[in-house]
Design an enzyme around this catalytic site. Structure first.
Site, short mmCIF file in Angstrom:
data_model
loop_
_atom_site.label_atom_id
_atom_site.label_comp_id
_atom_site.label_asym_id
_atom_site.label_seq_id
_atom_site.Cartn_x
_atom_site.Cartn_y
_atom_site.Cartn_z
N TYR A 168 -0.65 -1.21 -7.61
CA TYR A 168 -0.94 -2.50 -7.43
C TYR A 168 -1.91 -2.93 -8.34
CZ TYR A 168 -5.01 -0.39 -5.02
OH TYR A 168 -6.01 0.27 -4.84
N ARG B 228 5.79 -1.92 -4.91
CA ARG B 228 6.08 -0.68 -4.17
C ARG B 228 7.16 -0.53 -3.38
NH1 ARG B 228 1.29 -1.08 0.41
NH2 ARG B 228 1.19 0.88 0.26
N ASP C 270 -11.61 4.03 4.83
CA ASP C 270 -10.79 5.57 4.30
C ASP C 270 -12.12 6.57 4.16
OD1 ASP C 270 -8.65 3.89 4.25
OD2 ASP C 270 -8.79 3.54 2.08
#
Ligand code: ADP
Length: 315
Positions: free
Chosen positions: A91, A106, A257
């Site tokens: 990306y 993707r 994350d």
């Protein structure tokens, strides 16, 4: 022995560092690594967890970059499948006057072609916890099946299962996302939603109601992230709100994350989800002090120093 095995799609990131309106008209992009579960693996590895990653990559240069990054972070990627017939997803992050814009390459990637048959028979041997996300399952139908198969096999091997409800509406329609995520929550020990995603998924507003929704569906532990408002940790017996650490946040990309990696690392060390929540809150706050999802992920000593300093301020 592996503490945390993350499974999903890792991506190459091209992040714009210079606009194209300079004298030579050339925009510059920095090559990096991304993908939510890979970011989580890096976060955990930097904090000392024995970490592994499983995915499919193309047999291409982008795939080599990801393999090199995992090696540098001491993440075991020895079981990653390389597919000569498919590409590694990527990306591009463009920075304009209207903020960040993401463009993805993707669809049809090597990771999106994963099927349950790709999972090595002994993948979960010696693994304490499997972590995956809704993005791991959103990238294709066969990846969705692979996610469920991995959950089942991990549980059968005696591993815990953690699930981040990371929602990308561009990848699948909301009703399908809801059905899959509800089914995954029911099989997960630890569910890690963000409030923004959870509101869209459940239609509920209050953090406490979202936590109750996940617990009612079978999760044992809910670690709900609330952005600059910190986190809510909930079990059937207890709920605790944790205020965010006051930091100069520059870029919160990947803060969720970072939180996941830190929470899971700590939870596996002592089994206390509330202490893990406080640690993860500090780690995630530190991750917002620099640009990007991976570079600012803190080392253990940095998190411990922040926690010590904050305890000293309170004393
Ligand atoms: P996501 O990245 O998944 O959208 P959040 O935005 O909820 O997740 O952020 C995850 C965690 O990062 C929060 O629970 C909090 O610990 C930390 N965090 C996020 N933004 C800030 C901020 N501005 N200041 C301090 N901590 C933050």
């Amino acid at each position: 022995m592996i503490d945390i095995l993350c499974l999903g799609e890792a991506l190459i990131e091209l992040n714009q560092t210079q606009s194209g309106d300079g004298p030579d008209g050339a925009a510059l992009y920095r090559l990096g690594c991304g993908g939510d579960t890979s970011n989580c693996a890096v976060a955990a590895a930097r904090l000392g967890a024995r970490t592994a990653y499983w995915t499919r990559l193309g047999a291409d240069g982008f795939g080599d970059v990801l393999m090199a990054r995992w090696a540098a972070e001491r993440i075991d990627a020895s079981r990653v499948v390389r597919d000569p017939a498919a590409f590694t997803g990527a990306y591009v992050v463009h920075h304009g006057s209207d903020g960040h814009r993401f463009s993805y390459l993707r669809q049809g990637s090597a990771a999106s072609r994963m099927t349950p048959l790709d999972l090595p028979a002994d993948l979960f041997e010696g693994v304490r916890l499997l972590h995956l996300s809704a993005i791991s399952q959103a990238i294709s139908q066969s990846a969705c099946d692979t996610g469920f198969e991995a959950i089942e096999r991990a549980r059968a091997a005696g591993a815990l299962v953690a699930y981040d409800t990371n929602l990308r509406q561009a990848l699948w329609p909301l009703p399908r996302a809801r059905a899959v995520i509800d089914a995954a929550i029911a099989q997960a020990d630890i569910v890690l939603p963000s409030l923004d995603d959870a509101r869209l998924l459940t239609g509920l507003e209050a953090p406490e109601a979202v936590a109750a929704y996940c617990l009612d569906r079978g999760a044992r532990i809910v670690a709900l992230t609330l952005g600059r408002d910190g986190a809510l940790i909930a079990t059937a017996e207890r709920r605790e709100r944790i205020a965010a650490f006051p930091v100069e946040a520059i870029d919160a990309t990947g803060a969720g994350d970072a939180f996941d990696g830190a929470f899971l690392t700590q939870y596996l060390e002592h089994g206390d989800p509330f202490a893990a929540g406080r640690f993860a809150n500090a780690a995630a706050a530190l991750s917002t002090r620099g640009y990007g999802a991976v570079d600012p992920l803190p080392l253990r000593a940095e998190v411990e120093a922040l926690l010590l300093a904050s305890a000293a301020t309170r004393a």
